[in-house]
Design an enzyme around this catalytic site. Sequence first.
Site, PDB file in Angstrom:
ATOM      1  N   ASP A 286       0.835  -1.202   0.000  1.00 17.02           N
ATOM      2  CA  ASP A 286       0.000   0.000   0.000  1.00 17.02           C
ATOM      3  C   ASP A 286       0.872   1.255   0.000  1.00 17.02           C
ATOM      4  O   ASP A 286       0.375   2.368   0.109  1.00 17.02           O
ATOM      5  CB  ASP A 286      -0.946   0.007   1.222  1.00 17.02           C
ATOM      6  CG  ASP A 286      -0.205  -0.124   2.551  1.00 17.02           C
ATOM      7  OD1 ASP A 286       0.965  -0.554   2.555  1.00 17.02           O
ATOM      8  OD2 ASP A 286      -0.808   0.201   3.587  1.00 17.02           O
TER       9      ASP A 286
ATOM     10  N   HIS B 114       3.312   6.462   0.712  1.00 20.36           N
ATOM     11  CA  HIS B 114       4.588   7.170   0.525  1.00 20.36           C
ATOM     12  C   HIS B 114       4.737   7.749  -0.871  1.00 20.36           C
ATOM     13  O   HIS B 114       5.586   8.601  -1.110  1.00 20.36           O
ATOM     14  CB  HIS B 114       5.778   6.219   0.737  1.00 20.36           C
ATOM     15  CG  HIS B 114       5.822   5.610   2.094  1.00 20.36           C
ATOM     16  ND1 HIS B 114       6.460   4.428   2.351  1.00 20.36           N
ATOM     17  CD2 HIS B 114       5.309   6.022   3.281  1.00 20.36           C
ATOM     18  CE1 HIS B 114       6.335   4.126   3.636  1.00 20.36           C
ATOM     19  NE2 HIS B 114       5.626   5.074   4.212  1.00 20.36           N
TER      20      HIS B 114
ATOM     21  N   ASP C  67       9.023   5.304  -3.311  1.00 19.61           N
ATOM     22  CA  ASP C  67       9.440   3.987  -2.827  1.00 19.61           C
ATOM     23  C   ASP C  67       9.878   3.060  -3.968  1.00 19.61           C
ATOM     24  O   ASP C  67      10.519   2.039  -3.723  1.00 19.61           O
ATOM     25  CB  ASP C  67       8.305   3.309  -2.030  1.00 19.61           C
ATOM     26  CG  ASP C  67       8.318   3.699  -0.557  1.00 19.61           C
ATOM     27  OD1 ASP C  67       9.169   4.510  -0.163  1.00 19.61           O
ATOM     28  OD2 ASP C  67       7.467   3.187   0.204  1.00 19.61           O
TER      29      ASP C  67
ATOM     30  N   TYR D  27      -0.362   2.360  14.714  1.00 17.28           N
ATOM     31  CA  TYR D  27       0.818   3.231  14.673  1.00 17.28           C
ATOM     32  C   TYR D  27       0.582   4.503  15.488  1.00 17.28           C
ATOM     33  O   TYR D  27       0.130   5.510  14.942  1.00 17.28           O
ATOM     34  CB  TYR D  27       1.117   3.628  13.216  1.00 17.28           C
ATOM     35  CG  TYR D  27       1.595   2.514  12.305  1.00 17.28           C
ATOM     36  CD1 TYR D  27       2.053   1.304  12.795  1.00 17.28           C
ATOM     37  CD2 TYR D  27       1.612   2.705  10.925  1.00 17.28           C
ATOM     38  CE1 TYR D  27       2.495   0.303  11.939  1.00 17.28           C
ATOM     39  CE2 TYR D  27       2.054   1.703  10.059  1.00 17.28           C
ATOM     40  CZ  TYR D  27       2.500   0.512  10.578  1.00 17.28           C
ATOM     41  OH  TYR D  27       2.944  -0.482   9.730  1.00 17.28           O
TER      42      TYR D  27
ATOM     43  N   LYS E 141      -0.587  -4.996  13.564  1.00 18.78           N
ATOM     44  CA  LYS E 141       0.724  -4.838  12.942  1.00 18.78           C
ATOM     45  C   LYS E 141       1.393  -3.660  13.634  1.00 18.78           C
ATOM     46  O   LYS E 141       0.812  -2.569  13.695  1.00 18.78           O
ATOM     47  CB  LYS E 141       0.489  -4.535  11.462  1.00 18.78           C
ATOM     48  CG  LYS E 141       1.715  -4.192  10.695  1.00 18.78           C
ATOM     49  CD  LYS E 141       1.361  -3.989   9.232  1.00 18.78           C
ATOM     50  CE  LYS E 141       2.589  -3.545   8.502  1.00 18.78           C
ATOM     51  NZ  LYS E 141       2.416  -3.304   7.106  1.00 18.78           N
TER      52      LYS E 141
ATOM     53  N   LYS F 129       5.308  -1.635  15.058  1.00 22.79           N
ATOM     54  CA  LYS F 129       6.742  -1.448  14.816  1.00 22.79           C
ATOM     55  C   LYS F 129       7.572  -2.341  15.730  1.00 22.79           C
ATOM     56  O   LYS F 129       7.143  -2.686  16.838  1.00 22.79           O
ATOM     57  CB  LYS F 129       7.106   0.011  15.085  1.00 22.79           C
ATOM     58  CG  LYS F 129       6.580   0.939  14.037  1.00 22.79           C
ATOM     59  CD  LYS F 129       7.267   2.281  14.102  1.00 22.79           C
ATOM     60  CE  LYS F 129       6.802   3.105  12.914  1.00 22.79           C
ATOM     61  NZ  LYS F 129       7.538   4.329  12.739  1.00 22.79           N
TER      62      LYS F 129
HETATM   63  P1  FBP Z   1       7.021  -1.532   4.938  1.00 19.95           P
HETATM   64  O1  FBP Z   1       7.381  -2.948   5.286  1.00 19.95           O
HETATM   65  O2  FBP Z   1       7.441  -1.152   3.574  1.00 19.95           O
HETATM   66  O3  FBP Z   1       7.477  -0.569   6.001  1.00 19.95           O
HETATM   67  O4  FBP Z   1       5.430  -1.491   4.933  1.00 19.95           O
HETATM   68  C1  FBP Z   1       4.705  -1.547   6.127  1.00 19.95           C
HETATM   69  C2  FBP Z   1       3.710  -0.408   6.166  1.00 19.95           C
HETATM   70  O5  FBP Z   1       2.895  -0.503   7.311  1.00 19.95           O
HETATM   71  C3  FBP Z   1       2.842  -0.320   4.934  1.00 19.95           C
HETATM   72  O6  FBP Z   1       1.757  -1.194   4.988  1.00 19.95           O
HETATM   73  C4  FBP Z   1       2.496   1.131   4.935  1.00 19.95           C
HETATM   74  O7  FBP Z   1       2.264   1.620   3.661  1.00 19.95           O
HETATM   75  C5  FBP Z   1       3.716   1.771   5.466  1.00 19.95           C
HETATM   76  O8  FBP Z   1       4.386   0.825   6.238  1.00 19.95           O
HETATM   77  C6  FBP Z   1       3.434   2.973   6.314  1.00 19.95           C
HETATM   78  O9  FBP Z   1       4.638   3.577   6.550  1.00 19.95           O
HETATM   79  P2  FBP Z   1       4.837   4.820   7.474  1.00 19.95           P
HETATM   80  O10 FBP Z   1       5.237   4.249   8.796  1.00 19.95           O
HETATM   81  O11 FBP Z   1       5.933   5.608   6.829  1.00 19.95           O
HETATM   82  O12 FBP Z   1       3.527   5.557   7.531  1.00 19.95           O
END
Ligand code: FBP
Length: 281
Positions: A24, A29, A33, A151, A204, A206
């Site tokens: 996505d 981004h 990317d 997040y 999901k 970090k």
């Molecule tokens: P990556 O493995 O490329 O980091 O993707 C995980 C993800 O959660 C994607 O699903 C989403 O597009 C992106 O990271 C969000 O990134 P950010 O933390 O920069 O908002």
Amino acid sequence: MKQELEERKEKIMPDGRAMILAYDQGFEHGPRDFLGHPESANLEYILDIAKRGRFTGIVLHAGLAEKYEPEIREAKVPLILKLNGKSELYTEEDPYSPQLYSVGDALALGATAVGYTVYSGSKYEDQMNKEFAAIIREAHNKGLPAIGWMYPRGKAIFDRKSASRTLKIALEEQEQTNLAIDETPSIVAYGARIGLELGADIVKVKYTGSPESFQQVVQSTFPTKVVMAGGPRTRTDEEFLSRVKDVLTAGAIGLAVGRNIWQRKDPLTISEKIHEIIFGS
Ligand code: FBP
């Protein structure tokens, strides 16, 4: 519907483990990317990695899912439809990612699960909590699992002056590590816990820098399952693989990763190694 929900969970988590390919980023981004890896802008290239790399799901927004519906069905990689999204061009400190698609859209596109991002700590968190809660209820009633991208983000997360009690603990954690605030175990665990409280099947989150601290996240999120987000591509394969091992040791069921796969020269080799760590073969 209970049975359909369980069957779909089994599809994206065979043997209780998950290895999900996130795609996505073109929305979140933008095409930056794909720079340096032009082939990664094409879903057919990504689908091939998902299929041959034995991923248990692929995350897409509805535009690509609709345009490539036959190819996705043919590849037999379960589709996880991301129901909200925002671009990085919008730079307000407090992010809001609005719902763009519905559970009905997901079913019509043949999705096996739905996904939604919540930025806990943003001044818009109530809106996102409400949207995600309604999505989870409807998804479960219709037999679809729901995955939360949890997040914590926004001004309050970094505001030392009016720091919440959680942020005070996170600041202490930060003093003993090199972690950014939104990677500290207290902040990550809080975001993950909100996913559990809302009813998500998988969250999901970090990476928190060590198996011990990630275990804290997994424990406070039980029985909701935890997967690690990939993040920017690490310098070496080994660096990323060591994180995957750490989170599995900590009790995570796998990962949902994008750039660390399709931004590499040899995405299939690293996928194989990740598969070995997660599934043992
Ligand atoms: P990556 O493995 O490329 O980091 O993707 C995980 C993800 O959660 C994607 O699903 C989403 O597009 C992106 O990271 C969000 O990134 P950010 O933390 O920069 O908002």
